[in-house]
Design an enzyme around this catalytic site. Sequence first.
Site, PDB file in Angstrom:
ATOM      1  N   THR A   1       0.864  -1.171   0.000  1.00  9.97           N
ATOM      2  CA  THR A   1       0.000   0.000   0.000  1.00  9.97           C
ATOM      3  C   THR A   1       0.903   1.224   0.000  1.00  9.97           C
ATOM      4  OG1 THR A   1      -1.502   1.334   1.379  1.00  9.97           O
ATOM      5  CG2 THR A   1      -0.150  -0.271   2.513  1.00  9.97           C
TER       6      THR A   1
ATOM      7  N   CYS B   1      -1.682   5.096  -5.346  1.00 15.49           N
ATOM      8  CA  CYS B   1      -2.522   4.243  -4.514  1.00 15.49           C
ATOM      9  C   CYS B   1      -2.610   2.925  -5.256  1.00 15.49           C
ATOM     10  CB  CYS B   1      -3.908   4.852  -4.311  1.00 15.49           C
ATOM     11  SG  CYS B   1      -5.057   3.756  -3.469  1.00 15.49           S
TER      12      CYS B   1
END
Length: 231
Positions: free
Chosen positions: A83, A198
């Site tokens: 992430t 992202c």
Amino acid sequence: MKKIGMLGGMSWESTATYYKLLNEEIKNRLGGLHSAKIILSSVDFEEIEKFQHSSLWDETAVILSNEAKAIEKAQADFLIICTNTMHKVVPQIEKNINIPILHIADATGEALVKDEITKVDLLGTKFTMSEAFYKDRIKEKFGVEVVIPNEEEQDFIHKVIYKELCLGVCNKDSRDEYIKIIKRLEEEEQCQGVILGCTEISMLIKQGYVDIPIYDTTKIHAIAAIEKAIS
């Protein structure tokens, strides 16, 4: 082959993409029936997300540090955090483990430098876009200027990530709006590329949707992990 520690589940959608990319890259490079050596710990993102939006970053750091310690105990040689946003707490995690963390922003910065990109726009969660931990690292370590969308655009990008992409939903209207934002930054800010900062955004935006190069951090990070694993 070194053993890759994956700290995932944020969201599981992007972690599944990581797992697939890691194994595909090993197969491409080594052939035969080779697959990546992986230790995976996948957290409950509901818990993490609530702490994120309550600005309880120390609490998230405790959770991820505990998972990282478990991954190290399982004899991983290094760690990737699957992430972008949670790289905000990398300094806290690093204090709790002895194996290295392969930082997603460093892998991305190296890709930008290789392509001689000097100015790039960044799409991600509002945390990643607005705070310094990600964009300043790229600027300071690699000399690349990072431009972010305006406040209204950031709110929209953030909402789509949490309300759609993290749930596996790819909406055409959202894709069109993302493309519109990227093109505006290209035209008004002369950005030479766009960082998909992202890991879920790569589900929505692909190379060819816009004219400038797309830097898919999920793929870049995964390839960097494989290079480290087989070096």
